[in-house]
Motif scaffolding. Sequence first.
Motif, PDB file in Angstrom:
ATOM      1  N   ALA A 155       0.824  -1.210   0.000  1.00  0.00           N
ATOM      2  CA  ALA A 155       0.000   0.000   0.000  1.00  0.00           C
ATOM      3  C   ALA A 155       0.860   1.262   0.000  1.00  0.00           C
ATOM      4  CB  ALA A 155      -0.926   0.000   1.216  1.00  0.00           C
ATOM      5  N   ARG A 156       2.173   1.101   0.107  1.00  0.00           N
ATOM      6  CA  ARG A 156       3.133   2.216   0.135  1.00  0.00           C
ATOM      7  C   ARG A 156       2.803   3.205   1.248  1.00  0.00           C
ATOM      8  NH1 ARG A 156       6.160   1.967  -4.673  1.00  0.00           N
ATOM      9  NH2 ARG A 156       7.577   3.362  -3.594  1.00  0.00           N
ATOM     10  N   THR A 157       2.574   2.659   2.429  1.00  0.00           N
ATOM     11  CA  THR A 157       2.287   3.510   3.580  1.00  0.00           C
ATOM     12  C   THR A 157       3.512   3.554   4.497  1.00  0.00           C
ATOM     13  OG1 THR A 157       1.190   1.566   4.539  1.00  0.00           O
ATOM     14  CG2 THR A 157      -0.213   3.281   3.654  1.00  0.00           C
ATOM     15  N   PRO A 158       4.054   4.743   4.739  1.00  0.00           N
ATOM     16  CA  PRO A 158       5.291   4.850   5.521  1.00  0.00           C
ATOM     17  C   PRO A 158       5.052   4.777   7.030  1.00  0.00           C
ATOM     18  CG  PRO A 158       4.656   7.000   4.698  1.00  0.00           C
ATOM     19  CD  PRO A 158       3.640   6.038   4.168  1.00  0.00           C
ATOM     20  N   VAL A 159       4.440   3.705   7.460  1.00  0.00           N
ATOM     21  CA  VAL A 159       4.223   3.497   8.890  1.00  0.00           C
ATOM     22  C   VAL A 159       5.578   3.360   9.573  1.00  0.00           C
ATOM     23  CG1 VAL A 159       3.184   1.946  10.594  1.00  0.00           C
ATOM     24  CG2 VAL A 159       2.067   2.288   8.370  1.00  0.00           C
ATOM     25  N   VAL A 160       5.704   3.905  10.771  1.00  0.00           N
ATOM     26  CA  VAL A 160       6.935   3.720  11.540  1.00  0.00           C
ATOM     27  C   VAL A 160       6.609   2.933  12.796  1.00  0.00           C
ATOM     28  CG1 VAL A 160       8.725   4.891  12.891  1.00  0.00           C
ATOM     29  CG2 VAL A 160       8.166   5.704  10.603  1.00  0.00           C
ATOM     30  N   MET A 161       7.455   1.945  13.066  1.00  0.00           N
ATOM     31  CA  MET A 161       7.196   1.034  14.187  1.00  0.00           C
ATOM     32  C   MET A 161       8.487   0.835  14.972  1.00  0.00           C
ATOM     33  SD  MET A 161       5.509  -2.750  14.077  1.00  0.00           S
ATOM     34  CE  MET A 161       6.385  -3.422  12.673  1.00  0.00           C
ATOM     35  N   VAL A 162       8.313   0.524  16.246  1.00  0.00           N
ATOM     36  CA  VAL A 162       9.443   0.080  17.054  1.00  0.00           C
ATOM     37  C   VAL A 162       9.167  -1.358  17.442  1.00  0.00           C
ATOM     38  CG1 VAL A 162      10.544   0.311  19.306  1.00  0.00           C
ATOM     39  CG2 VAL A 162      10.145   2.335  17.892  1.00  0.00           C
ATOM     40  N   ASN A 163      10.131  -2.218  17.208  1.00  0.00           N
ATOM     41  CA  ASN A 163       9.977  -3.615  17.621  1.00  0.00           C
ATOM     42  C   ASN A 163      11.027  -3.941  18.666  1.00  0.00           C
ATOM     43  OD1 ASN A 163       8.936  -6.425  17.316  1.00  0.00           O
ATOM     44  ND2 ASN A 163      11.075  -6.773  16.764  1.00  0.00           N
ATOM     45  N   VAL A 164      10.569  -4.477  19.784  1.00  0.00           N
ATOM     46  CA  VAL A 164      11.515  -4.941  20.782  1.00  0.00           C
ATOM     47  C   VAL A 164      11.831  -6.393  20.451  1.00  0.00           C
ATOM     48  CG1 VAL A 164      11.984  -5.233  23.221  1.00  0.00           C
ATOM     49  CG2 VAL A 164      10.517  -3.365  22.468  1.00  0.00           C
ATOM     50  N   ASN A 165      13.099  -6.661  20.182  1.00  0.00           N
ATOM     51  CA  ASN A 165      13.488  -8.016  19.786  1.00  0.00           C
ATOM     52  C   ASN A 165      13.380  -8.971  20.961  1.00  0.00           C
ATOM     53  OD1 ASN A 165      15.754  -6.618  17.522  1.00  0.00           O
ATOM     54  ND2 ASN A 165      14.306  -8.216  16.956  1.00  0.00           N
ATOM     55  N   ARG A 166      12.405  -9.877  20.853  1.00  0.00           N
ATOM     56  CA  ARG A 166      12.158 -10.853  21.921  1.00  0.00           C
ATOM     57  C   ARG A 166      11.994 -12.224  21.290  1.00  0.00           C
ATOM     58  NH1 ARG A 166       6.341 -11.158  25.297  1.00  0.00           N
ATOM     59  NH2 ARG A 166       6.087 -13.360  24.813  1.00  0.00           N
ATOM     60  N   ALA A 167      12.395 -13.249  22.017  1.00  0.00           N
ATOM     61  CA  ALA A 167      12.312 -14.620  21.520  1.00  0.00           C
ATOM     62  C   ALA A 167      10.872 -14.993  21.204  1.00  0.00           C
ATOM     63  CB  ALA A 167      12.882 -15.575  22.552  1.00  0.00           C
ATOM     64  N   VAL A 168      10.698 -15.945  20.308  1.00  0.00           N
ATOM     65  CA  VAL A 168       9.355 -16.382  19.940  1.00  0.00           C
ATOM     66  C   VAL A 168       9.032 -17.710  20.624  1.00  0.00           C
ATOM     67  CG1 VAL A 168       9.538 -15.168  17.734  1.00  0.00           C
ATOM     68  CG2 VAL A 168       9.979 -17.613  17.819  1.00  0.00           C
ATOM     69  N   ALA A 169       7.745 -17.905  20.885  1.00  0.00           N
ATOM     70  CA  ALA A 169       7.273 -19.080  21.617  1.00  0.00           C
ATOM     71  C   ALA A 169       6.911 -20.203  20.641  1.00  0.00           C
ATOM     72  CB  ALA A 169       6.047 -18.700  22.436  1.00  0.00           C
ATOM     73  N   PRO A 170       6.740 -21.456  21.152  1.00  0.00           N
ATOM     74  CA  PRO A 170       7.034 -21.876  22.507  1.00  0.00           C
ATOM     75  C   PRO A 170       8.477 -22.350  22.641  1.00  0.00           C
ATOM     76  CG  PRO A 170       5.947 -23.678  21.332  1.00  0.00           C
ATOM     77  CD  PRO A 170       6.102 -22.526  20.360  1.00  0.00           C
ATOM     78  N   PRO A 171       8.999 -22.521  23.872  1.00  0.00           N
ATOM     79  CA  PRO A 171       8.370 -22.111  25.108  1.00  0.00           C
ATOM     80  C   PRO A 171       8.368 -20.595  25.236  1.00  0.00           C
ATOM     81  CG  PRO A 171      10.612 -22.838  25.526  1.00  0.00           C
ATOM     82  CD  PRO A 171      10.355 -23.087  24.079  1.00  0.00           C
ATOM     83  N   TRP A 172       7.502 -20.084  26.094  1.00  0.00           N
ATOM     84  CA  TRP A 172       7.470 -18.646  26.323  1.00  0.00           C
ATOM     85  C   TRP A 172       8.835 -18.166  26.781  1.00  0.00           C
ATOM     86  CZ3 TRP A 172       3.815 -16.108  24.172  1.00  0.00           C
ATOM     87  CH2 TRP A 172       2.503 -16.573  24.152  1.00  0.00           C
ATOM     88  N   SER A 173       9.276 -17.076  26.203  1.00  0.00           N
ATOM     89  CA  SER A 173      10.491 -16.417  26.654  1.00  0.00           C
ATOM     90  C   SER A 173      10.336 -14.964  26.264  1.00  0.00           C
ATOM     91  CB  SER A 173      11.716 -17.015  25.959  1.00  0.00           C
ATOM     92  OG  SER A 173      12.818 -16.137  26.077  1.00  0.00           O
ATOM     93  N   VAL A 174      10.656 -14.078  27.195  1.00  0.00           N
ATOM     94  CA  VAL A 174      10.494 -12.656  26.873  1.00  0.00           C
ATOM     95  C   VAL A 174      11.843 -11.994  26.625  1.00  0.00           C
ATOM     96  CG1 VAL A 174       8.330 -12.423  28.136  1.00  0.00           C
ATOM     97  CG2 VAL A 174      10.491 -11.984  29.323  1.00  0.00           C
ATOM     98  N   TRP A 175      12.904 -12.804  26.506  1.00  0.00           N
ATOM     99  CA  TRP A 175      14.237 -12.231  26.457  1.00  0.00           C
ATOM    100  C   TRP A 175      14.751 -12.031  25.028  1.00  0.00           C
ATOM    101  CZ3 TRP A 175      12.339 -15.206  30.393  1.00  0.00           C
ATOM    102  CH2 TRP A 175      12.340 -14.581  31.655  1.00  0.00           C
ATOM    103  N   ALA A 176      15.907 -11.376  24.944  1.00  0.00           N
ATOM    104  CA  ALA A 176      16.386 -10.871  23.649  1.00  0.00           C
ATOM    105  C   ALA A 176      16.674 -11.980  22.645  1.00  0.00           C
ATOM    106  CB  ALA A 176      17.646 -10.037  23.868  1.00  0.00           C
ATOM    107  N   ASP A 177      16.228 -11.755  21.429  1.00  0.00           N
ATOM    108  CA  ASP A 177      16.411 -12.694  20.325  1.00  0.00           C
ATOM    109  C   ASP A 177      15.851 -11.981  19.098  1.00  0.00           C
ATOM    110  OD1 ASP A 177      16.253 -16.196  20.160  1.00  0.00           O
ATOM    111  OD2 ASP A 177      15.692 -14.933  18.455  1.00  0.00           O
ATOM    112  N   GLN A 178      16.530 -12.111  17.971  1.00  0.00           N
ATOM    113  CA  GLN A 178      16.117 -11.316  16.807  1.00  0.00           C
ATOM    114  C   GLN A 178      15.320 -12.109  15.782  1.00  0.00           C
ATOM    115  OE1 GLN A 178      20.017  -9.715  15.936  1.00  0.00           O
ATOM    116  NE2 GLN A 178      19.732  -7.998  17.330  1.00  0.00           N
TER     117      GLN A 178
END
Lengths: 298, 395
Positions: free
Chosen positions: B97-120
């Motif tokens: 759609a060519r929309t210049p949305v700006v976002m911030v992503n906090v790099n966190r591990a993906v589940a499972p298992p749940w983990s909220v720590w750093a991972d890209q």
Amino acid sequence: MVKTPVPAEENVAPGHMGCPGCGACLALRLALKALGKRTIMTVPACCWAVMPGVFPYCSIQIPVLFTAFETAAASASGVRAALDAKGQKDINVLAWAGDGGTLDIGIQALSGAVERRDNIIYICYDNEAYMNTGIQRSSSTPIGAWTTTTPVGQTRAWKSEPKKSGVEIMAAHRIPYTATACVSYPEDFVKKVQKAASIVGPKYLQVLSPCPAGWKSDPERSIQIGRLAVESTVWPMYEVEDGVYTVRKPAKKVSVKDYFRTQGRFRHLGEKDIEEIQKTVDAEWELLLKKETMTARK
Amino acid sequence: MAKKLINGNYAAAFGAKLARAEVIAAYPITPQTAVVEQVADFVASGEMKARYVCVESEHSAMAACIAAASAGARTFTATSSQGLLLMHELLHWATGARTPVVMVNVNRAVAPPWSVWADQTDSISQRDTGWMQFYSESTQEELDTVIMSYKVGESPDIMLPSFTTEDAFFLSHTFEPVEIPSQELVDGFLPPFRPEIRLDVENPRGFGSLSMPHQWYMELRYLIAEAMDRARERILRVEQEWKELTGRSYGGPLDEYRTEDADVVLMNAGTAASTIREVVDNLRREGKRVGLARIRCFRPFPTEEIRALGRRVHTIGVMDRCYTFGDGGPFFTEVKSALYNLKDRPAVKNFVVGIGGRDITMKTVGKLYDNLFRIKAGGLDSEKEWIDLKRPEVG
Ligand SMILES: Cc1ncc(C[n+]2csc(CCOP(=O)(O)OP(=O)(O)O)c2C)c(N)n1
Ligand SMILES: [Mg+2]
């Protein structure tokens, strides 16, 4: 000894990570007493995804599938389908989710499962906000409440929208059985869960679960606060079975103010604000009683 | 300019505020939540004149941002991990759609298992969505990059969305003194977003309708490819402008540290770079010629910069805080492919590190440089290696 319908069986071990006075903790303990060991549950992201403990420990002593935030109902549908495919009939499938996982991000999956008439019990433990992530509003947060995304401060930007009604949404799906409950009434809750287990098809319960951290209340008063929610009819207790409403009338009625006073999340509200809310609560209660009359079996 | 002690999440919120984002649609998730809360505060207090949509999922957050941008508003959102993954469909949509949305992503591990720590893994999985991707090393960089990325993305000849990342906790929750640019400075730098083509009752158009194989779908994709290539030069130019105003810049898409005469170089994206810098200084004191090349921009990929580096150095180690199962670290495979057509290629080894937030210590980094020197002396020992793996206890 007092006779109670609450089974002695325990399926939640005490070694969990719930906060003191956590209503959600009691809610699951009671639900699993009612359902017993032949139950498989799905748990999306929520406080209860963390409370069972850190690997390799798990304080829930039945099979638990931890799933993505928006998928409690779809996952329960999948478990049921697999059991059906294997011809295993005597197992309860429980979806256990918070109010955000149910009424916000998970409502699509829930609506789908209920419309398909999937044979699952869905219980939403309602602590009226996203507590796992630190008290952000959900659509189940009541009007007037402070959360971190409905900040108060000088801006008085507390939640201005009324609480979404999960049970009414379910009733509109013509679900076989749906009811509200509250952890302060354990016998009532256990009976409702057992009734749900006895019905084939989708069942939906929403159990009010006080949260001292999020409601800014005393942990030792959680049970009392739940009672006040019911007695003020802020949280009316009722069942809808095949469209027929049954309302539990509180033995004594208290005011919204009596209930609000127990919690810091309503502290900012002035007399006028509370009066307004009292009016809506009264009107909702009247409407509920009318529904009971209108749907009564002749 | 005022200095404030803030963490990466607050820096992100300040970035959105200073950029005068007009519509914010966001959903809380650990460890991004403070961004959402801070923006909610800014909006509630009137410090930010914006509409804040408290959506019911990330999928809706991104859909709302795309639609708001289509209606001509500057938009902002923030997420992490599962939330970013849930947005995936709409990330492609934002680009198309060519929309210049700006976002911030906090790099966190993906589940499972749940983990909220750093991972890209979360952001790297969005590689092919057509979003510009920036990886920040510091809180200041996070704030500055949010502002700069509006300017790049909103250029009429680019019109692409972008996100900036913060490693979970290392950046999202670590407090550092940050210079908050004045509103006047940012206003002078970043003009209001006024797209010519937008949802407009005076000039009705349909957006994103059907296109047949013999028509323009392929050409529309080609235009996106060209725009992303143009973004390479634009990122540099915008950073230069920012530097002239604030004195700060971050080394372009490939931020190099002591690589001029380096024999061996570690490459990395994200906060571990700060640790690596320390190790580089220590090893340099011992006379070892080591350097760091931080991949600051993953899309567009700094192919030319990496080639220029590859011509000079003997051995490169690429650190990945993420993995492509069945292949290798994504940064590694991309670096390797950028170097392939060089006549004299350096040896490249992949180090898989810090998965799920495992600490990347100076000791770990020291081991990696040792390995690179061994490779320089004796050739490549193995192409990829998982570092600091624990072995399950037997018994
Ligand atoms: C797709 C996705 N978005 C956001 C989150 C972050 N998150 C985890 S739990 C939670 C809130 C849960 O609220 P609720 O369902 O009410 O359960 P409670 O935490 O109150 O027990 C959020 C937003 C996530 N895990 N996945
Ligand atoms: Mg909740």
